[in-house]
Design a protein around this motif. Structure first.
Motif, PDB file in Angstrom:
ATOM      1  N   ARG A 135      -0.056   7.679  -6.208  1.00  9.02           N
ATOM      2  CA  ARG A 135      -0.113   6.221  -6.368  1.00  9.02           C
ATOM      3  C   ARG A 135      -0.731   5.546  -5.147  1.00  9.02           C
ATOM      4  N   GLY A 136      -0.888   6.320  -4.067  1.00  9.31           N
ATOM      5  CA  GLY A 136      -1.241   5.733  -2.778  1.00  9.31           C
ATOM      6  C   GLY A 136      -2.712   5.403  -2.625  1.00  9.31           C
ATOM      7  N   PHE A 137      -2.982   4.335  -1.920  1.00  5.67           N
ATOM      8  CA  PHE A 137      -4.352   3.979  -1.571  1.00  5.67           C
ATOM      9  C   PHE A 137      -4.375   3.380  -0.161  1.00  5.67           C
ATOM     10  N   GLY A 138      -5.147   3.976   0.708  1.00  4.69           N
ATOM     11  CA  GLY A 138      -5.206   3.505   2.089  1.00  4.69           C
ATOM     12  C   GLY A 138      -6.216   2.379   2.252  1.00  4.69           C
ATOM     13  N   LEU A 139      -5.773   1.307   2.862  1.00  8.54           N
ATOM     14  CA  LEU A 139      -6.663   0.161   3.091  1.00  8.54           C
ATOM     15  C   LEU A 139      -6.522  -0.243   4.556  1.00  8.54           C
ATOM     16  N   PRO A 140      -7.628  -0.217   5.317  1.00 10.11           N
ATOM     17  CA  PRO A 140      -7.509  -0.602   6.732  1.00 10.11           C
ATOM     18  C   PRO A 140      -7.507  -2.123   6.881  1.00 10.11           C
ATOM     19  N   PHE A 141      -6.310  -2.748   6.627  1.00 11.43           N
ATOM     20  CA  PHE A 141      -6.227  -4.223   6.579  1.00 11.43           C
ATOM     21  C   PHE A 141      -6.854  -4.872   7.802  1.00 11.43           C
ATOM     22  N   SER A 176     -11.480   3.250  -5.702  1.00 10.21           N
ATOM     23  CA  SER A 176     -10.412   4.235  -5.902  1.00 10.21           C
ATOM     24  C   SER A 176     -10.169   4.528  -7.378  1.00 10.21           C
ATOM     25  N   GLY A 177     -10.562   3.599  -8.224  1.00  7.62           N
ATOM     26  CA  GLY A 177     -10.289   3.783  -9.646  1.00  7.62           C
ATOM     27  C   GLY A 177      -8.873   3.387 -10.044  1.00  7.62           C
TER      28      GLY A 177
END
Lengths: 571, 288
Positions: A107-113, A181-182
């Motif tokens: 479920r994870g998605f990395g986003l460099p806020f 990411s889809g």
């Protein structure tokens, strides 16, 4: 699949922007016509400490913060560890990849806020990166967000244009990143904006605003979570000729100062939470015996003594209704929604002026900090109702008879002694049994003036009913709607007026085989008060420091109703 | 109580110092009425609990408003009355137990605010109405009903306390000198800010100090009372502190700060910095 609502939880350290992100999302969503409701819980410290805020965005009006989390925005590893189990299987977890890496969770998605925000030239745009990503997940058109940003940052300042540009860029970056990411949740149905004006604010703000609309003149308070924001609002806004707002040195000063102001003819109020309320006990008894109008707001938190200062609970009802020694029973209004915070405050002031005595207005942590969109109040419909004032000559007997009598105001004829000792009709101290009988009956008799038949009712022919109070109204109503839709035979009752109860409501309740009271305390306090008035009531309790989940209420109400029916059928 | 109220049966003991304080307060309020033309109902007497608190019921003649509250809280009640209606003259009456023990926490904040009320304190060094327990102003070592082996707490000097806390007008008087006491109360009421007139008001039943205060030549008792010298500079806090070093009980004004604005004056000045909004404007601010 078209969605009618979605729930996002923001979790991290205090100071990381957890609250502002949730409130920003709520603002963006309401701006384009959705409904929004936030739920916040804080650590009892200023910097750092785990904190989380939940925002629920929906096409229809929202009743509760939502049971299941669709999206978790995790600002750090601890936040992920703590909250990931509450994210549903098909949900999404956006994690701050500037802080930590996450592996093994599909479920994870990395986003460099932070990095993305910096690249726009606006370090403060990290929450916009997140909002952009969230919008993509629910297929919210980009133009909605652009509309929100331009409206929010068009403030007539020279930097406006640049801030709007960088914020839109930040949202676009968030959106573009996650689209690769889809991951997706589905399409949120188009908003259905109401055709009336709305405001969006916190429960405590609504309460303070309601008090001002209701003609409040005098406010004092002492800092205490979660009531402090009312003090701050009042000090800023209850200003000018004839008004007064001030921070005093204790809750004992708060209650006694508003006793003085109420005696002097003003509409006076203070707000506090459990520990401060306990300190006001003697002063409330004085207001009751000396017949002085005033309002005390109790913003409930958890537990006795310091307890759980930043968690929610409904455990002060007994303390609010019976706060003092010596035979007292205070009028109590308990609000259950942000909108009721506004109208409940007006009503509390009206009641205190009408019966000339203290009124307790109960609210709770989960409402105090909740941000919600509500219909904009029409102030032309709000009346500033004042007490009956004595306008005769000197020699007046202020406390004569068994009925309410007009109140003389210092500076004018009709001087008397407002007395905390039992007194005769002039206000002088007495020990005569006949006087104590007269004055006791006079004080209790005045409560009749507050009986108003305003309450909600549905499915009234059912012999079992749900009747929550205060902030449990939202989850209970959502649960009731589900139960009703699935054919569980149960009725619905609700009122803000816990003492005195609307007389017709009490008559209806007495006829029920069972009244189920969902409430956030161990003892089932309201159920117990209902039983003492001849209602067959049982509580569904919870004492976790958090509000009810709708799912739990549906399950527990179903179990109780089935048990009752089996018993009735002799199974 | 404008005339004899048969039902009201509380009585001070014969010779109680509080009779003198009551008379002095009545005189000061009548003087004010004659001076300003403001009706007696413009005065509010806020009382604590105990023998002193009953003063509010025992006032004779035309009646001010009264508030006979709860133990120790006369000051914050007076804060509410005064800040609600700054045009009223608000007088607090309290005893040493009520004002300095249970109510002690309220003196500092009112001094810091310079709340514009006049507190008349009846100090008899004992809890009278509960029959003779020790109070903050009871002497060290004194045997009372609650200190059977002698008091082990030191005796508080209220005048030093008031000076330290920043009370802006401090006078000390004696209930046996009614006219001069009335004058001190008048000065206290006229003072713009927090004023305390601390009165030695002996308890003839449990702590009769009349002789110690006035002295008795035959018994060789020197009077405890002494007049504040005419050349005492009342604007000089240091000089007031110096005066107190000699012990005994001063009679007169010890300290009078005429420069500090009172709380109601400060609030009025504060409104000039505030930008009051209408409720409609406040509601509109939440619109989206």
């Amino acid at each position: 699949m078209e969605m009618r609502d979605f729930v996002v939880r923001f979790a991290g350290e205090g100071g990381q922007g957890v609250v502002t992100s949730a409130e920003g999302l709520a603002q963006a969503a309401t701006q384009v016509g959705y409904h929004a409701l936030t739920f916040a819980t804080f650590p009892s410290q200023i910097l750092g400490g785990p904190t989380w805020t939940q925002a629920r965005i929906a096409v229809d009006a929202i009743l509760s913060p939502g049971d299941d989390v669709d999206v978790l925005v995790a600002f750090n590893q601890d936040a992920y560890d703590e909250h990931n189990s509450e994210v549903r299987d098909e949900g999404v977890i956006i994690f701050n990849s500037n802080e930590f890496q996450l592996e093994g969770d599909s479920r994870g998605f990395g986003l460099p806020f932070d990095e993305l925000a910096r690249s726009t030239g606006n370090n403060r745009a990290a929450n916009m990166v997140i909002i952009g990503a969230l919008a993509h997940l629910v297929d919210m058109p980009q133009r909605y967000l652009e509309e929100f940003v331009s409206k929010r940052f068009t403030r007539g300042r020279s930097g406006d244009e640049e801030i709007i540009r960088s914020n839109i860029e930040a949202m676009t970056l968030g959106r573009d990143h996650i689209s690769e990411s889809g991951l997706a949740l589905g399409a949120l149905a188009a908003p259905n904006p109401p055709d009336f004006a709305q405001i969006m604010l916190k429960g405590n703000e609504a309460l303070a605003l309601g008090a001002l609309a209701g003609g409040l003149d005098f406010y004092v308070g002492y800092p205490i979570s979660p009531a402090t924001t009312i003090l701050i609002y009042m000090e800023r806004n209850l200003v000018g000729e004839g008004k007064f707002a001030h921070q005093v040195s204790s809750e004992i000063e708060s209650i006694t100062a508003i006793l003085g102001a109420g005696f002097a003819g003003k509409k006076a109020m203070t707000a506090t939470a459990g520990p401060g309320f306990s300190l006001m006990s003697e002063g409330l008894g004085l207001g009751w015996i000396a017949e002085i109008p005033l309002v005390v707001v109790d913003v409930q938190r958890g537990g006795p003594a310091t307890g759980l200062p930043t968690k929610t609970e409904q455990s002060d009802l007994m303390a609010c209704m019976f706060p003092a020694h010596g035979d007292v029973r205070m009028p109590v209004i308990a609000v259950g929604t942000v909108e009721e915070c506004f109208y409940g405050a007006i009503k509390a002031l009206t009641w205190s002026e009408r019966y000339q005595g203290p009124v307790i207005l109960m609210t709770e942590m989960s409402l105090a900090e909740r941000v919600q969109n509500i219909a904009k109040p029409d102030l032309s419909q709000v009346e500033d109702r004042r007490r009956q004032v004595y306008e005769g000559t000197n020699g007046y007997h202020r406390y004569a008879g068994l009925e309410l009598s007009p109140m003389p105001i210092p500076g004018n004829p009709g001087a008397y002694v407002a007395n905390g000792s039992e007194h005769d009709d002039m206000g002088d101290t007495t020990h005569l049994a006949s006087r104590h009988i007269q004055m006791t009956e006079r004080r209790f008799g005045k409560l009749k003036l507050l009986e108003e038949d305003e309450y909600e009712r549905d499915n009234v022919e059912e012999s079992i009913a749900i009747m929550p109070w205060g902030g449990s109204k939202g989850p209970a109503l959502e649960a009731y709607n589900q139960l009703k839709a699935s054919g569980v035979p149960v009725g619905w009752y609700y009122t803000m007026y816990l003492n005195p109860l609307p007389p017709k409501l009490l008559e209806e309740l007495k006829k029920k085989d069972l009244v189920i009271v969902p409430e956030l305390n161990y003892q089932g306090q309201f159920a117990s008060i209902l039983r003492s008035q001849g209602v067959k009531a049982e509580a569904i309790t919870q004492y976790t420091g958090l509000p009810f989940k709708v799912r739990d209420l549906v399950k527990r109400v179903t179990e109780v109703t089935e048990a009752v029916r089996k018993e009735a059928a002799g199974v | 109580m404008s005339k004899k109220n048969e039902e009201y049966d509380f009585k001070w003991c014969p010779g109680c110092g509080d009779f003198g304080v009551r008379r002095a307060l009545e005189m000061a309020m009548i003087d004010r009425l004659e001076e300003t033309g403001l009706p007696i109902e413009n005065n509010v007497v806020v009382a604590g609990i105990g023998c002193s608190g009953n003063l509010v019921h025992l006032l004779e003649g035309s009646q001010p408003y009264g508030f006979h509250g709860i133990h120790g809280r006369s000051l914050p009640i007076s804060l509410g009355v005064k800040m609600a209606r700054p045009e009223l003259n608000v007088v607090v009456v309290a005893g040493d137990g009520d004002f300095l023990s249970i109510g002690g926490e309220h003196i500092g904040p009112q001094a810091a605010r310079n709340l514009n009320v006049c507190a008349v304190i009846m100090d008899n060094g004992v809890y009278g109405l509960t029959k003779g327990q020790s109070s903050p102003t009871t002497k060290l070592g004194e045997i009372t009903s609650s200190t059977p082996f002698g008091k082990i707490e030191s005796q508080l000097n209220p005048l030093e306390l008031y000076l330290t806390l920043g009370v802006s007008f401090i006078a000390s008087g004696f209930s046996g000198q009614v006219r001069p006491l009335a004058k001190l109360i008048t000065q206290g009421m006229e003072h713009k800010g927090f004023s305390i007139v601390h009165v030695q008001s002996p308890c003839t039943t449990y702590n009769d100090t009349f002789e110690l205060l006035k002295g008795n030549v035959q018994k060789g008792i020197e009077p405890g009372l002494w007049e504040v010298p005419e050349d005492h500079d009342t604007s000089d806090k240091g000089a007031a502190q110096q005066l107190l070093q000699q012990g005994g009980v001063p009679v007169g004004v010890l300290y009078d700060d005429t420069f500090r604005p009172s709380m109601d004056q400060q609030v009025e000045q504060m409104w000039a910095r505030a930008e009051p909004k209408t409720v409609q404007e406040l509601v509109d601010a939440f619109e989206f």
